[in-house]
Design an enzyme around this catalytic site. Structure first.
Site, PDB file in Angstrom:
ATOM      1  N   CYS A 134      -5.887  13.085  13.282  1.00 51.47           N
ATOM      2  CA  CYS A 134      -5.764  11.680  12.895  1.00 51.47           C
ATOM      3  C   CYS A 134      -5.748  10.860  14.172  1.00 51.47           C
ATOM      4  CB  CYS A 134      -4.455  11.532  12.125  1.00 51.47           C
ATOM      5  SG  CYS A 134      -3.900   9.855  11.902  1.00 51.47           S
TER       6      CYS A 134
ATOM      7  N   ARG B  89      -8.768  -0.606   4.712  1.00 45.58           N
ATOM      8  CA  ARG B  89      -7.951   0.452   4.109  1.00 45.58           C
ATOM      9  C   ARG B  89      -6.612  -0.094   3.655  1.00 45.58           C
ATOM     10  NH1 ARG B  89      -6.961   5.534   7.571  1.00 45.58           N
ATOM     11  NH2 ARG B  89      -5.620   5.720   5.768  1.00 45.58           N
TER      12      ARG B  89
ATOM     13  N   LYS C  98       0.832  -1.210   0.000  1.00 46.33           N
ATOM     14  CA  LYS C  98       0.000   0.000   0.000  1.00 46.33           C
ATOM     15  C   LYS C  98       0.869   1.264   0.000  1.00 46.33           C
ATOM     16  CE  LYS C  98      -1.761   1.567   4.064  1.00 46.33           C
ATOM     17  NZ  LYS C  98      -1.486   2.983   4.383  1.00 46.33           N
ATOM     18  N   ASN C  99       1.847   1.314   0.911  1.00 41.64           N
ATOM     19  CA  ASN C  99       2.593   2.554   1.093  1.00 41.64           C
ATOM     20  C   ASN C  99       3.647   2.793   0.014  1.00 41.64           C
ATOM     21  OD1 ASN C  99       0.981   3.120   3.231  1.00 41.64           O
ATOM     22  ND2 ASN C  99       2.493   2.618   4.811  1.00 41.64           N
TER      23      ASN C  99
ATOM     24  N   ASP D 142       4.352   0.671  12.192  1.00 48.69           N
ATOM     25  CA  ASP D 142       3.203  -0.028  11.599  1.00 48.69           C
ATOM     26  C   ASP D 142       3.121  -1.496  12.032  1.00 48.69           C
ATOM     27  OD1 ASP D 142       2.479   2.280  10.344  1.00 48.69           O
ATOM     28  OD2 ASP D 142       3.182   1.702   8.354  1.00 48.69           O
TER      29      ASP D 142
ATOM     30  N   ARG E 270       0.388  14.406  13.344  1.00 48.86           N
ATOM     31  CA  ARG E 270       0.799  14.243  11.945  1.00 48.86           C
ATOM     32  C   ARG E 270       0.694  15.509  11.081  1.00 48.86           C
ATOM     33  NH1 ARG E 270      -1.525   8.674   9.730  1.00 48.86           N
ATOM     34  NH2 ARG E 270       0.355   8.729   8.467  1.00 48.86           N
TER      35      ARG E 270
END
Ligand code: EPU
Length: 418
Positions: A117, A397, A22-23, A305, A122
């Protein structure tokens, strides 16, 4: 709202294919805005965040298609708008990644400020500071970052802290700037390197990605390219933690083991046996994990993460672990939910003290953010009885077909509508 129903206590066994990252996919999709020619990306995972990015690209006027083989083709020839609206940005902070490309190619960009968030403040001040150093004029107007520059000018930028999307935004902007840009204190995450590879395939001149000093020689224009998105190291790490907690013998395929060193080291300490080849890993766990302390850090340190998933492993480990979160100030939202499953965890500021218990017991829990939900799934796989994980749109997500992949490994997991 969909929920996951998980009956814990099943050993995991078999083979699972890791999806594209994803990133890495998100910044590379944004990079397609840097050229009028088509960029074709294979390995883009089917996820809600990717859908949001594709919607954003379409909103800007790009043509976006998913081809028969699953690859995504983005052609940003006719971009009619340079505005990333609040409605999209508030659902996905990574929308800020269009700021650098839009400004560099069109001389103008309006991107909504992401705002708050769940995992912390952030801010995007480093993105703004870097672009200003390259000569952009930037104002905040009605909640939007409004940036203008005739042509960005290469310069030396030292970021105040290591920022992943900040580095990526500046790298993309610098690709079309006049002259040389040097980014010092750059993020070394493998996803930054994957973006640099994609940019270079488009004709950019980016050197040093993967180190903390990236040099970009600006070019007049970029062209179309084909690129395969790197495998998702966080998805892979989440499967490894699932095996560590629930026990089993699982082989991951399509994975890049050298992006997972910190996670692998810690899981070995916890008692997992791990073998790896060029693009596969085999993880075996036949005993209760040992408690292992971790401290999150930018790559190559232990990824923030992975923190929630690793906490879930420690929740059932033998001994006490100290988990320190150094990247985001509010990334312990999963702790209260893990406690509902019977975990023994105390929080003291940025540190969580996890005293392993012999068993967790299934309960109704609520996902609060993407990786927190992954942590809850890991815990549920080992908890006695049934756990219902609510609000799994957070999980959707960032994980592709997670319940199918886990079910194929023998987990008793299903999605239920409410
Ligand atoms: N920061 C600032 N100012 C900035 C930028 C960052 O103060 O201008 C601070 C942040 O508040 C944070 C730290 O710097 O405390 C690091 O944040 P970073 O900018 O590196 O995070 P990010 O780029 O917004 C990416 C990932 C996150 C991942 C972090 C850290 C993407 C799209 N997102 O976010 O992924 O946690 O790096 O590795 O690449 C996830 O996938 O669940 C996720 C949250």
């Amino acid at each position: 709202m969909d929920k996951l129903r998980i009956e814990g206590g099943r050993r995991l066994a078999g083979e699972v294919a890791v999806s594209g990252a994803k990133n890495a996919a998100l910044p590379i999709l944004a990079a397609a805005l840097l050229t009028r020619e088509a960029v074709r990306l294979a390995g883009v995972p089917r996820l809600r965040d990717v859908d949001t990015m594709l919607r954003l690209l379409r909103t800007l006027g790009a043509r976006v298609e998913r081809e028969a083989d699953g690859a995504i083709r983005v052609e940003a020839a006719a971009v009619g708008s340079v505005e990333a609206p609040y409605e999209l940005v508030r659902t996905m902070r990574a929308s800020i990644l269009v700021l650098g490309p839009l400004l560099a190619r069109f001389g103008e960009a309006r991107v909504s400020l992401p705002g708050g968030c769940a995992i912390g403040q952030r801010p995007v001040d480093q993105h703004i500071k870097g672009l200003q150093a390259m000569g952009a004029e930037i104002d905040i107007e009605h909640g939007y970052v409004v940036a203008r520059a005739e042509r960005l000018l290469g310069t030396r930028i030292v970021t105040d802290m290591v920022t992943v999307t900040g580095t990526e935004n500046l790298m993309m902007a610098a690709a079309l700037a006049s002259g040389q840009t040097v980014i010092e204190n750059a993020a070394r995450e493998p996803e930054v390197l994957d973006l640099a590879d994609a940019l270079n395939a488009m004709g950019a001149r980016v050197y040093g990605a993967g180190t903390d000093r990236i040099v970009i020689d600006g070019v007049e224009s970029l062209h179309g390219a084909d690129h395969v998105v790197m495998p998702d190291r966080i998805e892979a790490g989440t499967f490894l933690c699932s095996v560590a907690a629930a026990g089993g013998d699982v082989t991951l395929t399509g994975v890049r083991p050298n992006t997972l060193d910190a996670t692998v080291d810690k899981l070995r300490e916890a008692g997992m046996r791990i073998e790896a080849g060029a693009d596969w890993m085999r993880a075996r766990m036949d005993r209760r994990p040992s408690a292992v302390s971790v401290r999150t850090a930018p790559f190559p340190g232990f990824a923030t993460d992975m923190q929630a998933q690793f906490m879930a492993v420690n929740a059932v480990a033998e001994g006490t672990a100290v988990i320190t979160e150094t990247i985001f100030e509010n990334r312990f939202m999963h702790v209260l939910e893990l406690q509902r499953l019977g975990a023994d965890i105390d929080i003291d500021g940025h540190t969580a003290i996890v005293r392993g218990v012999t068993s967790l017991s299934g309960a109704a829990v609520m996902a609060t953010d993407l990786r927190a939900s992954a942590g809850l799934v890991v815990a549920a796989l080992v908890a006695e009885g049934v756990t219902l994980v609510d609000r799994i749109y957070h999980l959707d997500r960032g994980y592709e077909r997670m319940e199918h992949k886990l079910a194929a490994l023998g987990a008793a997991i299903e999605r239920i509508g409410s």
